[in-house]
Design an enzyme around this catalytic site. Structure first.
Site, short mmCIF file in Angstrom:
data_model
loop_
_atom_site.label_atom_id
_atom_site.label_comp_id
_atom_site.label_asym_id
_atom_site.label_seq_id
_atom_site.Cartn_x
_atom_site.Cartn_y
_atom_site.Cartn_z
CG HIS A 61 -6.28 -1.18 -8.18
ND1 HIS A 61 -7.01 0.04 -7.89
CD2 HIS A 61 -5.59 -1.10 -6.81
CE1 HIS A 61 -6.92 0.30 -6.59
NE2 HIS A 61 -6.21 -0.64 -6.04
CG HIS A 89 -2.27 0.45 0.80
ND1 HIS A 89 -2.66 1.87 1.41
CD2 HIS A 89 -3.46 -0.02 0.27
CE1 HIS A 89 -4.00 2.20 1.12
NE2 HIS A 89 -4.31 1.09 0.27
MG LIG Z 1 -3.34 -1.42 -3.66
#
Ligand SMILES: [Mg+2]
Length: 409
Positions: free
Chosen positions: A306, A202
């Site tokens: 994504h 992240h």
């Molecule tokens: Mg991600």
């Protein structure tokens, strides 16, 4: 009047487009948990849906639509590429998350319209199918992953074969190595029931800890590690790439072919993860996928769209997956931690059965356009609650360390 006689002002108005089915309206709708849907209707009454979700920046993307609406109402809905080029190139300032998310929402809706107009699924328009099913993965563990085993078992029972979780909670630039120990235990737990697991760093793991974490994870063979460092650090990611055999994935914060190019050329990633709602819609993500492909010995990079987003973006990702050779797996936001309660992936759909997961995969979408039917009344009701101030737009949490210093979320 011939094309050569067309006045310059006619070009700016798009009047040289044959208006066989002009765009009549472009609307945006904020819906919980954190999505921005786009509805485009043509003069013949064909309705296409797009998704321009940019989590936490809804109002900024809606602002970009003021301009798109002014420019493109009246243009022929069939000329998707020319509309895309005009939206991207003509406005001088180009790229970035806000403008590209707005273009994405419009672009996806226009592909939906074209498919519905011609009576075919979008994957037919993107070159036809190269597979019958698309592998997907779901989420477990939330933002601060803890007890993941029960969630992993639930996803397995629902038909998934792979999941993703955040690798860690918030970290400082240099934390105790003990902060990384829980990650290994959680990976072992998830793998113990036969699931593959991707680990999302992240961008919250700084370089001193990222290399430790990647090394510690290597014996446990995660499916991939995602955003091991922040976007813009392609040289540092390349160094990390040379230290681990774990596939490296990234791309959710890259928005065009120009943005992905340095990573491809550096040879520092295995999987590109463009977000169809951020990276220029189906038109641009298809080009990014082709650029990444292995034909003629180019980059040999797989595509894993994504998509922690809504049903329209997910359907668009699947349309890419069915028609793109180097597609490998797609994110699916079903029961993601942001989708609490009654606002989940299937909430706004009349035909949720098309997203059924069996053996870890979603079957070919057979319907025209994107292949999903949106509950417009519910979407309008949600949006009204937002406009009336009963619902607030989603914002990401603010994380600070024990010393009070800001940390990456
Ligand atoms: Mg991600």
């Amino acid at each position: 009047m011939s094309l050569s006689q067309t006045a310059a002002s006619d070009y700016t108005k798009g009047l040289w487009h044959s208006t066989s089915d002009a765009i009549r309206s472009i609307e945006t709708f904020y819906v919980r948990p954190r999505w921005l849907f786009v509805r485009v209707e043509t003069e013949k009454g064909i309705v296409g849906w797009g998704e321009a979700t940019l989590e936490g920046h809804t109002e900024a993307v809606e602002g970009a639509f003021v301009d798109l609406r002014e420019r493109f109402v009246g243009w022929d809905s069939a000329n998707i590429e020319d509309i895309w080029q005009t939206a991207y190139r003509l406005r001088f300032y180009r790229g970035g998350p806000v403008l590209m998310s707005a273009i994405s929402g419009l672009d996806i809706a226009l592909w939906d319209i074209k498919g519905k107009t011609l009576g075919v699924p979008v994957w037919q328009l993107l070159g036809g199918k190269v597979r019958n099913r698309c592998q997907v993965y779901s989420w477990i563990g939330g933002d601060r992953p803890a007890d993941v085993l029960a969630e992993a078992q639930a996803r397995k029972d629902e038909g998934f074969t792979a999941v993703k979780m955040n690798a860690v909670e918030s970290l400082g630039w240099l934390d105790s190595p003990a902060a990384l120990e829980g990650t290994i235990e959680r990976v072992k737990e998830v793998k113990s029931i036969g699931l593959d697991v991707g680990l999302d760093f992240h961008g919250r793991v700084h370089r001193p800890l990222a290399k430790q974490l990647a090394k510690n994870l290597e014996p446990h063979r995660p499916l991939f590690i995602e955003e091991p460092l922040l976007p813009g650090q392609q040289e540092e990611i390349k160094t990390l790439y040379g230290m681990t055999s774990i596939p490296i994935a990234l791309g959710e914060r890259l928005f065009t072919r120009q943005d992905v190019r340095p990573y491809f050329e550096a040879g520092c990633i295995d999987i590109i993860q463009p977000d169809v709602a951020h990276a220029g819609g189906l038109s641009e993500v298809k080009k990014i996928a082709n650029m990444a492909e292995c034909v003629q010995q180019t980059y040999d990079i797989g595509l894993a769209p994504h998509c922690p987003l809504g049903p329209i973006a997910f359907a668009a990702c699947l349309q890419l997956g069915f028609s793109t050779p180097n597609f490998v797996i797609c994110e699916m936001s079903w029961k993601m931690h942001y989708n609490a309660g009654e606002h989940d992936l299937l909430t706004y759909m009349f035909n949720p059965e098309v997203f059924a997961v069996r053996e870890g995969m979603v079957s070919l979408l057979e319907g025209n356009g994107l292949g999903i039917e949106i509950d417009e009344a519910r979407v309008r009701s949600e949006d009204l609650a937002f406009r009336e101030g009963q619902v607030k737009a989603w914002r990401n949490p603010v994380w600070r360390g024990p010393d009070g210093a800001l940390r990456e979320w």
